[in-house]
Design a protein around this motif. Structure first.
Motif, PDB file in Angstrom:
ATOM      1  N   VAL A  74       0.842  -1.201   0.000  1.00 11.69           N
ATOM      2  CA  VAL A  74       0.000   0.000   0.000  1.00 11.69           C
ATOM      3  C   VAL A  74       0.880   1.256   0.000  1.00 11.69           C
ATOM      4  O   VAL A  74       2.101   1.179   0.166  1.00 11.69           O
ATOM      5  CB  VAL A  74      -0.934   0.004   1.233  1.00 11.69           C
ATOM      6  CG1 VAL A  74      -1.880  -1.192   1.199  1.00 11.69           C
ATOM      7  CG2 VAL A  74      -0.133   0.014   2.543  1.00 11.69           C
ATOM      8  N   LYS A  75       0.246   2.393  -0.178  1.00 10.85           N
ATOM      9  CA  LYS A  75       0.993   3.657  -0.064  1.00 10.85           C
ATOM     10  C   LYS A  75       1.618   3.766   1.323  1.00 10.85           C
ATOM     11  O   LYS A  75       2.777   4.132   1.476  1.00 10.85           O
ATOM     12  CB  LYS A  75       0.060   4.841  -0.318  1.00 10.85           C
ATOM     13  CG  LYS A  75      -0.380   4.984  -1.770  1.00 10.85           C
ATOM     14  CD  LYS A  75       0.745   5.481  -2.636  1.00 10.85           C
ATOM     15  CE  LYS A  75       0.289   5.715  -4.064  1.00 10.85           C
ATOM     16  NZ  LYS A  75       1.371   6.220  -4.911  1.00 10.85           N
ATOM     17  N   ASP A  95      -5.255   4.989   0.183  1.00 17.76           N
ATOM     18  CA  ASP A  95      -5.397   3.537   0.132  1.00 17.76           C
ATOM     19  C   ASP A  95      -6.855   3.170   0.424  1.00 17.76           C
ATOM     20  O   ASP A  95      -7.665   4.025   0.796  1.00 17.76           O
ATOM     21  CB  ASP A  95      -4.498   2.871   1.195  1.00 17.76           C
ATOM     22  CG  ASP A  95      -3.019   2.906   0.826  1.00 17.76           C
ATOM     23  OD1 ASP A  95      -2.699   2.544  -0.326  1.00 17.76           O
ATOM     24  OD2 ASP A  95      -2.189   3.286   1.677  1.00 17.76           O
ATOM     25  N   TRP A  99      -9.367   5.390  -1.730  1.00 22.34           N
ATOM     26  CA  TRP A  99      -8.805   5.251  -3.074  1.00 22.34           C
ATOM     27  C   TRP A  99      -9.849   4.678  -4.033  1.00 22.34           C
ATOM     28  O   TRP A  99     -10.014   5.180  -5.156  1.00 22.34           O
ATOM     29  CB  TRP A  99      -7.574   4.346  -3.022  1.00 22.34           C
ATOM     30  CG  TRP A  99      -7.132   3.873  -4.373  1.00 22.34           C
ATOM     31  CD1 TRP A  99      -6.497   4.606  -5.324  1.00 22.34           C
ATOM     32  CD2 TRP A  99      -7.349   2.576  -4.934  1.00 22.34           C
ATOM     33  NE1 TRP A  99      -6.293   3.846  -6.453  1.00 22.34           N
ATOM     34  CE2 TRP A  99      -6.796   2.591  -6.236  1.00 22.34           C
ATOM     35  CE3 TRP A  99      -7.926   1.399  -4.463  1.00 22.34           C
ATOM     36  CZ2 TRP A  99      -6.823   1.479  -7.076  1.00 22.34           C
ATOM     37  CZ3 TRP A  99      -7.955   0.281  -5.300  1.00 22.34           C
ATOM     38  CH2 TRP A  99      -7.417   0.333  -6.586  1.00 22.34           C
ATOM     39  N   LYS A 342       5.971   1.210  -2.343  1.00 21.15           N
ATOM     40  CA  LYS A 342       4.839   0.710  -1.556  1.00 21.15           C
ATOM     41  C   LYS A 342       5.359   0.284  -0.184  1.00 21.15           C
ATOM     42  O   LYS A 342       6.547   0.033  -0.004  1.00 21.15           O
ATOM     43  CB  LYS A 342       4.175  -0.498  -2.233  1.00 21.15           C
ATOM     44  CG  LYS A 342       3.842  -0.315  -3.711  1.00 21.15           C
ATOM     45  CD  LYS A 342       2.786   0.733  -3.951  1.00 21.15           C
ATOM     46  CE  LYS A 342       2.482   0.868  -5.442  1.00 21.15           C
ATOM     47  NZ  LYS A 342       1.616   2.019  -5.731  1.00 21.15           N
ATOM     48  N   ARG A 415      -4.031  -0.451  -9.752  1.00 18.88           N
ATOM     49  CA  ARG A 415      -3.721   0.990  -9.727  1.00 18.88           C
ATOM     50  C   ARG A 415      -3.194   1.500 -11.072  1.00 18.88           C
ATOM     51  O   ARG A 415      -2.687   2.615 -11.157  1.00 18.88           O
ATOM     52  CB  ARG A 415      -2.680   1.292  -8.637  1.00 18.88           C
ATOM     53  CG  ARG A 415      -3.285   1.580  -7.269  1.00 18.88           C
ATOM     54  CD  ARG A 415      -2.207   2.180  -6.359  1.00 18.88           C
ATOM     55  NE  ARG A 415      -2.686   2.389  -4.999  1.00 18.88           N
ATOM     56  CZ  ARG A 415      -3.091   3.557  -4.512  1.00 18.88           C
ATOM     57  NH1 ARG A 415      -3.098   4.624  -5.267  1.00 18.88           N
ATOM     58  NH2 ARG A 415      -3.500   3.645  -3.255  1.00 18.88           N
TER      59      ARG A 415
END
Length: 472
Positions: A74-75, A95, A99, A342, A415
């Motif tokens: 994830v971010k 996220d 998101w 990430k 993404r």
């Protein structure tokens, strides 16, 4: 001559961050060299305070991170904390459900009807009413232009029209940049530099004391947020007056979806400006520089443009196969986003055997991947659009794409960039409009310009050019 690449020295407390800092603007190239020198195209970078990061250019690892174990990468908190002053909860920084919601609403903006409208009205108006006259004037007066700056302004106006339904009027004959655009650039660059501090505490203390770059950051963000909030308020008034709008820009869609939180809507739109503004202008800057070094490629593109000149605008850009390949090849060598990171939610093992611990940052190095012999062959250093093409039965060029995990210029998996097709169509239309009329000649001294990375990449010092009319 083969250059020997050695792993960076690891110092107590600082890890390899001192070396990373010492490399300065060369750190992208330095990390790329380390990726290419690794047998698995992956290595562990030791950071300050015992932190470790995985840096990889291995396509199997990229697929694992971006698709197979998408939910585990994830971010994350580091990314969010570093960028939240500027981007807030926008899609670029979000996220989970936040998101997903933004992506779902934004996806409506990228259908065929919207793309056709974007090319035939937004892009063409910007090209014919603003960009072409600026270039014609420069050619007439033998004036040197910073082409990178011109392309940034062009992209900024276009993305503001798509995102806000608002004309930023950044690309005008005036030499002055609009306050919003200047502040946006400054906030982008300072946010990016935060990632290069050996300790996040450094920029956080500067922010708390409101000194140095963090003082400039606060001022820039204030300008961007106030400007964007005003546009959100104006759009709300516009939506109240009209029962329905003929064309729905992204901001209208977000507001019509029931979200009335001004700051949240503002964050979403700012993220989309960031995603659409500097990426296309960066890609085009390097594209025109590469054309100047490879006149045989420019000749092929000009021939294609002249062949399609009678076609309607939308059909013309759809059919520019060789130009499409040349743009892909340019972004292979100079991707608009050089690296992406990430954060691991849980422990994991990558396909090449690299062990990832919970909380570790995992970075895939797009720039390095575009320069790997194992992916592109021993001619990887050549600017060769033909590697993306093959001839069909009639002898015409046919585009052959690469899988997005080998070529993650637009990310991959869930993404993957929503605006990929829009970006290509915008770039092809601009290339056609410019090369049909003009020749772009670099005005700087010989030597390759410096490729530097912020959240997106830039040509250091701009791209000074002379514009000549194309005759015949």
């Amino acid at each position: 001559m083969t250059t020997t690449i050695t792993q960076p020295k690891v110092y107590p407390l600082f890890g390899s961050d001192l070396t990373l800092r010492k490399e300065g603007k060369r750190n992208l190239q330095w990390l790329s060299d380390l990726v290419k020198a690794s047998p698995t195209a992956t290595f562990i970078l030791h950071r300050s305070l015992g932190r470790r990061s995985v840096i990889s250019g291995n396509p199997a690892n990229v697929e694992h991170i971006l698709k197979t174990r998408f939910s585990n990468y994830v971010k994350g908190s580091t990314f969010f904390d570093t960028l939240s002053d500027f981007l807030g909860r926008g899609i670029f920084n979000a996220d989970g459900d936040t998101w997903k919601f933004q992506r779902k609403v934004a996806s409506h903006e990228f259908n065929t009807k919207s793309l056709r409208n974007f090319i035939e009205h937004v892009v063409d108006t910007e090209l014919l009413d603003r960009l072409v006259p600026i270039l014609a004037s420069a050619a007439q007066e033998d004036k040197t232009l910073d082409f990178q700056d011109i392309l940034q302004r062009f992209s900024f106006d276009n993305i503001c029209k798509i995102a806000f339904g608002f004309d930023a009027e950044c690309l005008t004959p005036s030499e002055e940049r609009k306050e919003f655009a200047i502040a946006f650039d400054e906030a982008t660059q300072i946010s990016s530099r935060r990632f290069h501090e050996p300790f996040s505490l450094i920029w956080k203390v500067k922010r708390a004391l409101n000194i140095g770059s963090e003082k400039r950051m606060r001022m820039a963000v204030k300008v961007v947020h106030e400007y964007a909030n005003n546009i959100v308020r104006e759009k709300k008034k516009e939506l109240k007056k009209k029962a329905s709008l003929e064309s729905m820009d992204m901001l209208s869609r977000f507001l019509s979806s029931g979200h009335s939180d001004e700051d949240f809507v503002r964050d979403m739109v700012i993220s989309f400006i960031l995603a659409g503004k500097d990426t296309t202008s960066s890609a085009l800057t390097w594209f025109f520089w590469l054309l100047s070094k490879n006149p045989h490629v420019e000749k092929e593109i000009v021939n294609e443009i002249m062949e399609k000149s009678e076609a309607p605008v939308y059909d013309e850009v759809k059919e520019m196969v060789y130009t499409n390949a040349a743009l892909c090849e340019s972004m292979r060598l100079y991707p608009p986003v050089a690296v992406d990171s990430k954060e691991a939610v849980d422990d994991d093992v990558l396909p090449d055997g690299t062990v990832v611990k919970k909380g570790m940052m995992v970075t895939y190095h797009v720039y390095a991947m575009g320069r790997m012999e194992s992916i592109w062959g021993d001619d990887w250093a050549e600017f060769k659009p033909e590697r993306w093409l093959e001839k069909d039965e009639s002898g015409k060029w046919k585009f052959v794409g690469r899988d997005p995990f080998t070529y993650p210029v637009f990310q991959a998996g869930p993404r993957i960039c929503l605006g990929k097709e829009m970006a290509f169509m915008q770039m092809k239309r601009l290339v056609a409009a410019i090369l049909r009329r003009f020749i772009v000649i670099p005005a700087a001294e010989d030597g390759d310009p410096q490729y530097v990375g912020f959240l997106t990449t830039l040509m250091e010092g701009g791209f000074p050019v002379k514009i000549l009319h194309r005759h015949g």
